[in-house]
Write a protein that holds these residues in place. Sequence first.
Motif, short mmCIF file in Angstrom:
data_model
loop_
_atom_site.label_atom_id
_atom_site.label_comp_id
_atom_site.label_asym_id
_atom_site.label_seq_id
_atom_site.Cartn_x
_atom_site.Cartn_y
_atom_site.Cartn_z
N SER A 519 16.85 27.67 11.35
CA SER A 519 17.05 28.95 10.72
C SER A 519 18.42 28.21 10.16
O SER A 519 18.60 27.42 11.34
N ALA A 534 15.29 33.13 15.17
CA ALA A 534 14.57 33.11 14.24
C ALA A 534 13.96 31.54 14.25
O ALA A 534 13.56 31.34 12.89
N PRO A 553 12.23 28.91 8.25
CA PRO A 553 12.54 30.18 8.65
C PRO A 553 11.95 31.09 7.85
O PRO A 553 11.06 31.13 7.22
#
Length: 562
Positions: A519, A534, A553
Amino acid sequence: NVNSISEQLRELDELRLKNRTEFTDRLASLKASTNDQQISEHDKHKLSLLSAWDLVIKGDFNQALQLAEGIEQRADRQLAIRASSLIVNIHTLSFKYIDAFAGVEKLLSYAVSINDEHLYYQTIGQVILLYSKIERYEQIQQLISHGLKITRDTTLRCRLQALGLQSLYHSVPFNEYQQTFNEISELCEATTEAMFNLLIIRNHMFYLLEQQQAAAALAFYQQYYSQVEQINYPILTAGFNAAAAEALLQQGELAAASELAQRAEQSLPGDRNDPAVLSTYRVLTLLAQAERNFDNLLRYSEKRRDTELAIAREKASQQLAYQLASGEARLKEQRIQLLDKDNELLTLERNLYQQQAENRYLMLLLIGSLSLILGLLTYRGLTRSKRYRKMAEFDQLTGISNRYHFTEQAQREIAHCIRAQRPVALILFDLDHFKQINDRFGHAAGDWTLQQVVLSCRNFIRHSDIFGRIGGEEFVILLTDCTAEQAVMLADICRTALADIDTSGYQPKFKVTASFGISDSQQAGYDLSALLAAADAAMYQAKQQGRNQVYCPATADGARAC
Ligand SMILES: Nc1nc2c(ncn2[C@@H]2O[C@H](COP(=O)(O)OP(=O)(O)OP(=O)(O)O)[C@@H](O)[C@H]2O)c(=O)[nH]1
């Protein structure tokens, strides 16, 4: 006169491998007595090449490299190729593996069109040595079998096959290897160069010990040690003594083993990656343990650990460099992009040694001491309160930050990045099917695996990054001043490094893999929990999609492989 200079150069070239001191002295006197007008262009370059070798022997790698690069550019094809080979040697000795493997590519492109047997050997000798380090056994055997097709010269055949024996040991059953060893040793015995024969015998002794054949290893020691003393070459002297000490230890003869182990220690080579070094410290540790000599036990355990770290570290950077230089992997293109962006991630190996030297003390403290003599070590350096603080901050098994300390450090770094308006990225990874390792090989094997994972990945992590163990088999790396794209590359490097963890100490061997999620602040903002969430979502996808991969992501369409 011109002829005598050519002749002297030819003799010096031979002397190089036989007697280093005499080589250096005679080269110096030839240089002092020769001026530019007397000497042909070819001989001038050859003299430079010999001087570059001399500088390598003396450890002056920078000067040697400059000379060799000049020859590579200006000399005729034969000398240029020899210079290229020397350049690879210099890069290897100075741990610049990316440059070394780039040179290997060049040498291989020459090798295809070489018919001259000596030149072929000079071209691929270095390549084989480097390929052995990264265990490219199939390529090694191909290079050797081509070499054997173009030469009948006994010395060259001996050298070629001797270089390839190690790779054979690792790729075929022991009996098959042993038969080839006997043939090659007999062939090498018939040449005037004892060096190659002694080197393969030294390795053979270590292999015999792995097969618990102590008596056979000792027989080689008795037969060849006087030759080894004559040659007086540290990797041989230390190697023979260490192997014999280990054999005696296997037979329970402690006093004799101790004497030889000390002899080995006295002649240890500077190159820590040599098997003789590890073997010497292994024997000395076992002896100290048997003698209940705790000072020695501590000292040698540290040295042993130190050597193991050096070997793991070097192997990781070699593997990485190979991938970068080989052009097979997409990493190569990525590296160029990275360099363009002045990114530090892939210049890591340059920092590696410095970084590891600093980390090492802590690692020794945490790993060596816990398994051996915690009390002794902790009394030595740390006050009580410092000790307790460290225990509260660092994971005791792997030596990296625990969840609590990771969070504290990460928040501090993220705050810096917000102020400096720099991006941050995060890599979260979780070992695949780790439970099976515990179930099949026991908890100790699981612990060992966790330690190896940390050792493998930390090689590639910058000072400024924060590496933490935040769950049983879950790790996280916070990368400051870094985008998701760059984090993906680091994750992929770690993923590859895990695949290279040597589990041959367990039967059957097993593979270590992990699933990675990425992320970054651009997508998840600067909140640590949001970054972790994330990355966790991406990692979950990586697990779902078959594990052992890196996931990026999530976008509007969900997480994706990257
Ligand atoms: N040896 C050892 N095992 C640990 C440690 N911490 C956690 N574990 C074990 O790690 C295992 C984690 O198993 P799972 O959560 O089922 O995950 P996994 O087997 O890795 O499978 P996937 O994550 O789905 O690929 C459990 O068996 C834990 O007991 C530790 O410090 N040492």
